[in-house]
Scaffold this active site. Structure first.
Site, mmCIF file in Angstrom:
data_model
loop_
_atom_site.group_PDB
_atom_site.id
_atom_site.type_symbol
_atom_site.label_atom_id
_atom_site.label_comp_id
_atom_site.label_asym_id
_atom_site.label_seq_id
_atom_site.Cartn_x
_atom_site.Cartn_y
_atom_site.Cartn_z
ATOM 1 N N HIS B 103 0.750 -1.290 0.262
ATOM 2 C CA HIS B 103 0.311 0.351 -0.267
ATOM 3 C C HIS B 103 1.260 1.240 -0.346
ATOM 4 O O HIS B 103 -0.265 2.423 -0.029
ATOM 5 C CB HIS B 103 -0.767 -0.012 1.324
ATOM 6 C CG HIS B 103 -1.749 -1.267 1.751
ATOM 7 N ND1 HIS B 103 -1.474 -2.310 2.158
ATOM 8 C CD2 HIS B 103 -3.040 -1.946 1.315
ATOM 9 C CE1 HIS B 103 -2.038 -3.187 2.509
ATOM 10 N NE2 HIS B 103 -3.116 -2.591 1.335
ATOM 11 N N ASP B 204 37.033 -30.133 10.083
ATOM 12 C CA ASP B 204 36.885 -32.010 9.478
ATOM 13 C C ASP B 204 38.045 -31.745 7.659
ATOM 14 O O ASP B 204 37.407 -31.539 6.732
ATOM 15 C CB ASP B 204 35.442 -32.037 8.547
ATOM 16 C CG ASP B 204 35.916 -34.201 8.479
ATOM 17 O OD1 ASP B 204 36.640 -34.392 7.891
ATOM 18 O OD2 ASP B 204 34.227 -34.448 8.401
ATOM 19 N N HIS B 207 37.997 -35.395 5.707
ATOM 20 C CA HIS B 207 37.291 -36.107 4.395
ATOM 21 C C HIS B 207 38.179 -35.677 3.258
ATOM 22 O O HIS B 207 37.494 -35.468 2.109
ATOM 23 C CB HIS B 207 35.499 -35.057 4.553
ATOM 24 C CG HIS B 207 36.315 -33.627 4.202
ATOM 25 N ND1 HIS B 207 36.548 -32.998 4.484
ATOM 26 C CD2 HIS B 207 35.272 -33.343 3.204
ATOM 27 C CE1 HIS B 207 36.187 -31.871 4.022
ATOM 28 N NE2 HIS B 207 35.245 -32.051 3.185
HETATM 29 S S1 FES Z 1 1.977 -0.321 3.420
HETATM 30 FE FE1 FES Z 1 0.236 -2.242 3.787
HETATM 31 S S2 FES Z 1 1.605 -3.992 4.145
HETATM 32 FE FE2 FES Z 1 2.964 -2.349 3.526
HETATM 33 FE FE LIG Z 2 35.420 -30.751 1.821
#
Ligand code: FES
Ligand SMILES: [Fe+2]
Lengths: 177, 449
Positions: B103, B204, B207
């Site tokens: 929004h 490790d 390995h």
């Molecule tokens: S402005 Fe409404 S969720 Fe961010």
């Molecule tokens: Fe490795």
């Protein structure tokens, strides 16, 4: 990718040759014949690059540092090393073997900057089956330069891939793209 | 009922397999470890200017890390105070504000709510903007330029959290000209528990010769690590080759003496790095002493508890972001010394990505192990069992110069035992005071047989 509408398309004959090149390349790579691919289809001056670009807002042109990370930035010797791993017989990640299958499409060919060079675009869809349960797929576009050698044969001189999947769900890219 | 005090037996080097599987343990890890520990965020070098930011995760919480007008770095949860949508979709950039895509609420880089569309008309000017800023990460600090954040305002300082490990880390993070990360990171998923790579990197070395048999043979022919190839024999006793350390906070590393150079495939690249190290070593010795000058020239694999791993030599820097008990996101950067010649930086980054990046030859070899050691515990009977990290038991000691608990062999599992010691303590402890109460006697469990 740039707009190449002004570039000179290759003749139908060369186009067929390029297409055969890309299909043969796909078959060799997908069937563990990368050594044959390297020796017969790759130029000794190969530049092989795959990069990933950090996601930033379109309007954001400031910001510091590199915007790309190169997964591959290989020359001929580097590709030779990658292929050499399996040949040691102790590359456990490829044993049992991986199975690759790729589809190459949207092929376009244009005359290159220098005589005997062609600029080639293609898209790739690759499926990689690993071990019993793993299946991964990858989609990407390639920008290649093919060069005709003194023996008259085409070879891959440059491959640049902007790998667009920023978060790689296929775990790794340990194969020739 | 989950009895977390039974998961780990530090004295005998035994761990329950359930730590790689159970959702309840994972949920407790999020609460007791990831919501309380210092976690790696970014590096000073990646956000040098006012308004520079990156987005990342702390545990599974999305955060924005942004440089303020006054040069300080602050971090905020990346979720709008209105209905919770993300306020920043980019990975990095430079901005004056973060605007929610739902929004349009707009936040300043200080996290404060600055703009609300149609504020007068739809809120009747009743909305208190001052209480609707982004949730701030309580603590943000850096060590040698590496920026960490912590959700828990009661946590010890970053320096205290690193404890004895800081002495070791300074040997490379505190290089004479400083260090930096080369961005952006590569990002990929691995289907493993977050602790499997953390413990692999923490020490490790066992390995290396086996998992990486093919890559050591092909890539490391000019390195002392080549000698490990095939795990058939050692060129020198393991105690001559290197050491392990563990620290109060579970951080640790395996260190291979003299192993930092020689890891590249071309003689020219190895010579270039060798010349750099030779030129820097006297400066390191002068600033930090001979012991750390030796460490500066060594190859390391280490983990900063809980999920931040690094290599010295290949110069990998990683964070393993948990995505549930069976998956992680691996973020990978290259670290370099700031005053290295540009060409040397590029060489290091190229080699790092070839070995430990997303198409890295060694990276993929490690991944298979981490995944199978996680997934095997999907089996009910399998996960009733335990795991063994007993290598080097009985050889731990204190050292006059090197802090923490050390062991004179780089093929060792001391640092694994230390990692899980602290892991269990964090899960059990209700408060930092409870943890601090153990701080004077933590070494005992490693040293007393
Ligand atoms: S402005 Fe409404 S969720 Fe961010
Ligand atoms: Fe490795």
């Amino acid at each position: 990718m740039t707009n190449h509408n002004n570039e000179r398309e290759v003749t139908r004959e060369v186009r067929d040759e390029i297409e055969r090149f890309l299909f043969r390349e796909a078959r060799l790579i997908d069937t563990e014949q990368e050594r044959e691919w390297l020796e017969t289809m790759v130029d000794a001056e190969i530049k092989y690059q795959v990069f990933s670009r950090q996601l930033r807002y379109r309007k954001d042109t400031r910001g510091s540092g590199d915007k790309e990370v190169y997964f591959f930035d290989d020359n001929y010797a580097d590709l030779d090393h990658r292929i050499g791993l399996r040949e040691t017989g102790t590359q456990w990640v490829a044993d049992p073997p991986n199975r690759l299958r790729r589809i190459v499409g949207n092929i376009e060919g244009f005359e290159g900057e220098r005589a005997g060079e062609y600029r080639v675009y293609s898209n790739c869809m690759v499926t990689r089956n690993r071990m019993v349960y793993e299946q991964m797929s990858y989609a990407y576009g390639r920008e290649d330069i093919l060069r005709r050698g003194t023996d008259g044969k085409l070879r891959l001189l440059q491959r640049v891939i902007n790998f667009e999947e920023r978060f790689v769900r296929g775990k790794n890219l340990l194969f020739i793209l | 009922m989950l009895d977390v005090s039974k998961l780990i037996n530090t004295k005998d080097g035994i761990q329950s397999r359930r730590i790689f599987h159970d959702q309840a343990i994972y949920d407790l890890e999020m609460e007791r470890i990831f919501a309380r520990c210092w976690l790696f965020l970014t590096h000073e070098s990646l956000i040098p200017n006012t308004g520079d930011y990156i987005t990342t995760k702390m545990g599974q919480d999305n955060v924005i890390v942004v440089r303020q007008q006054n040069g300080k770095v602050r971090a905020f949860v990346n979720s709008c105070s209105h209905r919770g949508a993300r306020v920043c979709a980019a990975e990095a950039g430079n901005t004056r504000s973060f605007v929610c895509s739902y929004h349009g609420w707009a936040y300043g880089i200080d996290g404060s709510l600055q703009g609300v569309p149609l504020e007068k008309e739809v809120y009747n000017n009743q909305l208190d903007k001052s209480t609707h800023g982004l949730v701030e990460v309580a603590l943000v600090d850096n060590f040698c330029g590496f920026i960490y954040g912590c959700f828990d305002p009661a946590a010890p300082s970053l320096r205290e959290f690193l404890g004895e490990a800081a002495w070791y880390l300074e040997a490379w993070m505190g290089a004479p000209g400083g260090t930096e990360l080369i961005g952006p990171p590569s990002r990929s998923i691995l289907y493993c528990n977050w602790k499997t790579p953390s413990e692999n990197f923490i020490g490790d070395m066992y390995h290396v010769g086996w998992t990486h048999a093919s890559s050591t043979q092909v890539l490391f022919s000019q390195s002392p690590l080549m000698a490990l190839q095939g795990n058939a024999s050692l060129p020198a006793p393991a105690e001559v080759m290197g050491m392990h350390f563990t620290s109060r906070g579970g951080h640790g590393a395996a260190i291979t003496y003299g192993g930092r150079g020689g890891l590249y495939t071309t003689a020219r690249e190895n010579e270039m790095l060798g010349a750099w190290l030779a030129a820097q070593t006297p400066k390191v010795a002068e600033r930090l002493g001979e012991a750390r000058a030796k460490l500066y020239n060594s190859a390391w694999d280490g983990t900063i508890f809980p999920n931040n791993s690094f290599l010295v030599g290949p110069n990998t820097f990683k964070v393993w972001l948990p995505r549930g008990p069976g998956a992680i996101e691996a973020l990978t950067w290259t670290w370099v010394e700031k005053d290295m010649p540009e060409e040397l930086k590029r060489i290091i980054a190229r080699n790092m990505n070839q070995t430990f990046g997303t198409a890295g030859m060694l990276e993929s070899e490690d991944a298979d192990n981490m995944e199978s050691m996680t997934q095997s515990n999907d089996g009910l009977v399998t996960r009733r069992g335990t795991l063994n990290a007993q290598m080097g038991l009985g050889r731990e000691r204190e050292d006059a110069v090197m802090p923490g608990v050390v062991s004179d062999a780089m093929i060792n599992e001391l640092s694994h035992r230390g990692f899980y010691r602290y892991y269990q303590e964090m899960l059990v402890a209700e408060s930092w005071d409870e943890l601090r109460a153990n701080s004077s006697k933590w070494k005992k469990v490693h040293l007393e047989r």
